[in-house]
Design a protein around this motif. Structure first.
Motif, PDB file in Angstrom:
ATOM      1  N   ASP A   7      -2.934   0.144   0.458  1.00 38.30           N
ATOM      2  CA  ASP A   7      -3.153   1.587   0.250  1.00 38.30           C
ATOM      3  C   ASP A   7      -3.838   2.180   1.476  1.00 38.30           C
ATOM      4  O   ASP A   7      -4.827   1.628   1.979  1.00 38.30           O
ATOM      5  CB  ASP A   7      -4.040   1.816  -0.982  1.00 38.30           C
TER       6      ASP A   7
ATOM      7  N   SER B  48      -3.114  -2.510  -3.694  1.00 38.26           N
ATOM      8  CA  SER B  48      -2.614  -2.490  -5.067  1.00 38.26           C
ATOM      9  C   SER B  48      -1.786  -3.750  -5.265  1.00 38.26           C
ATOM     10  O   SER B  48      -0.916  -4.061  -4.455  1.00 38.26           O
ATOM     11  CB  SER B  48      -1.752  -1.247  -5.307  1.00 38.26           C
TER      12      SER B  48
ATOM     13  N   LYS C 179      -0.436   1.869  -8.428  1.00 40.00           N
ATOM     14  CA  LYS C 179      -0.536   3.029  -7.552  1.00 40.00           C
ATOM     15  C   LYS C 179      -0.557   4.323  -8.351  1.00 40.00           C
ATOM     16  O   LYS C 179      -1.326   5.259  -8.052  1.00 40.00           O
ATOM     17  CB  LYS C 179       0.632   3.035  -6.557  1.00 40.00           C
ATOM     18  N   ARG C 180       0.262   4.374  -9.397  1.00 41.15           N
ATOM     19  CA  ARG C 180       0.274   5.577 -10.221  1.00 41.15           C
ATOM     20  C   ARG C 180      -1.030   5.748 -10.995  1.00 41.15           C
ATOM     21  O   ARG C 180      -1.455   6.873 -11.310  1.00 41.15           O
ATOM     22  CB  ARG C 180       1.462   5.521 -11.189  1.00 41.15           C
ATOM     23  N   ASP C 181      -1.700   4.639 -11.284  1.00 38.10           N
ATOM     24  CA  ASP C 181      -2.940   4.689 -12.054  1.00 38.10           C
ATOM     25  C   ASP C 181      -4.175   4.883 -11.177  1.00 38.10           C
ATOM     26  O   ASP C 181      -5.305   4.843 -11.693  1.00 38.10           O
ATOM     27  CB  ASP C 181      -3.100   3.400 -12.870  1.00 38.10           C
ATOM     28  N   GLY C 182      -3.981   5.038  -9.851  1.00 35.92           N
ATOM     29  CA  GLY C 182      -5.134   5.309  -9.001  1.00 35.92           C
ATOM     30  C   GLY C 182      -5.332   4.343  -7.855  1.00 35.92           C
ATOM     31  O   GLY C 182      -6.297   4.500  -7.095  1.00 35.92           O
ATOM     32  N   LYS C 183      -4.512   3.329  -7.732  1.00 37.28           N
ATOM     33  CA  LYS C 183      -4.555   2.378  -6.607  1.00 37.28           C
ATOM     34  C   LYS C 183      -5.791   1.472  -6.682  1.00 37.28           C
ATOM     35  O   LYS C 183      -6.591   1.560  -7.599  1.00 37.28           O
ATOM     36  CB  LYS C 183      -4.506   3.111  -5.262  1.00 37.28           C
TER      37      LYS C 183
END
Length: 364
Positions: free
Chosen positions: A235, A317, A345-349
């Motif tokens: 990330d 991630s 990644k969708r949940d905040g990395k």
């Protein structure tokens, strides 16, 4: 090996050996031809000596009859016919000897000119002595020359055999060396085709091959064996290239790859999938907690590399998929782990997640 721009190889050695062989055989052929010539000279000298011996026999016979004719007490008239016949025989044989000498293929001194019809046996003996001495010397010289040339031929053949053997050994050695070099280059090419040039890690091709081999081993194992793939994406790595340049980005990838390799077990495989994406093949594990611990270590490797290089913005991630727990086909492991990574990644990395059972339908 190069000699002034000319590369010395097995083919060059073979050509050199062939040239040496041809010159050697040419020399041997010339020597053998000379040997035959000397043998002919030796045989011709023998013929002349035999003819001289027949003349000497006729001379001795004539001397016997002449003594009988010259004896006062003997009836000379009765020996005259035999004496004349002996004289004629000597004349004929002497003429044959002269003709043989004159027909010699090599220059030779002519037989002394004497008239056998009037010459005494002593004069004939003197003439024969000079002829015999000359032709005997010629025969001995030709015989010695034949022996010498045969010795030269034998030594030449031995030298040629030794030279060819040495060149053959040299050519075989060079051929073996060339094969070793080609094998080494082939190994280097194979290694390059299976590894990432920047980080030295395995590439996607080797990861898939190792996964296939591990799945085959797992199916044939006595006890149930599970496999897992951890998919890692860095990330914030794009900002490293944009802010610090690609050279620093490459250094970051190489450094984090070294930490990844040191953090996993010896039997596990770390691969660079491409760009800033990595994967770890775990060939055996006890449960999800062990996989979670591996994921935490991988994330810690990224954080430690980021802090060491003073970047301050790179994290990771991690998606985790296992076989046969999350997917029932090992060929979907990488895709399932990739899907789980994108969920992180969708949940905040900056975390990890396991693939859901819906990973069975993930495309490979």
């Amino acid at each position: 090996m190069r000699v002034r721009g000319w590369r010395l190889g097995p083919a060059s050695v073979a050509v050199a050996a062939l040239l040496c062989l041809l010159f050697g055989l040419l020399y041997v052929a010339m020597q053998i031809r000379t040997v035959f010539s000397d043998q002919l000279k030796q045989e011709y000298a023998g013929l002349v000596l035999e003819a001289a011996g027949r003349v000497d026999s006729a001379r001795e016979q004539l001397a016997v009859w002449q003594r009988m004719v010259d004896t006062p007490a003997s009836p000379a008239a009765s020996f005259v016919p035999a004496y004349d016949a002996a004289r004629a025989d000597l004349t004929q044989r002497f003429a044959s000897l002269a003709a043989l000498i004159n027909a010699s293929p090599s220059p030779a001194p002519p037989i002394p000119a004497i008239s056998t019809s009037r010459a005494t046996p002593e004069a004939v003996a003197k003439a024969l002595a000079s002829v015999s001495d000359y032709w005997r010397a010629q025969r001995d010289a030709a015989s010695a020359d034949v022996r010498l040339r045969i010795a030269h031929v034998a030594r030449t053949l031995i030298a040629l055999a030794a030279l060819l053997f040495c060149m053959l050994i040299t050519a075989l050695g060079m051929y073996a060396k060339r094969n070793r070099q080609l094998a080494g280059q082939s190994h280097e090419f194979e290694h390059a085709s299976l590894h990432d040039s920047l980080t030295g890690l395995s590439n996607r091709r080797k990861l898939l091959a190792a996964l296939e081999a591990a799945a085959k081993t797992a199916r044939t194992a006595v006890y149930e064996q599970r496999l897992a793939v951890l998919y890692i994406d860095l990330d914030g790595f794009k900002q490293v290239n944009d802010s610090f340049g690609h050279r620093v980005g490459d250094e970051f990838l190489a450094a984090v790859s070294a930490r990844f390799r040191a953090s996993v077990r010896k039997g596990d495989l770390v691969a660079r999938i491409g760009g800033d994406e990595f994967a770890v093949l775990v060939r055996s594990f006890s449960g999800d907690e062990e996989l979670a611990e591996i994921a935490r270590r991988l994330i810690a490797c990224v954080v430690a590399t980021d802090e060491h290089m003073g970047i301050g913005s790179v994290r990771a991630s991690v998606g985790i998929a296992s076989y046969p727990d999350d997917v029932d086909d090992h060929r979907r492991l990488v895709a399932a782990a990739d899907a789980a990574m994108y969920q992180v990644k969708r949940d905040g990395k900056n975390g990890f997640a396991f693939a859901a059972q819906t990973g069975r339908e993930a495309a490979f």
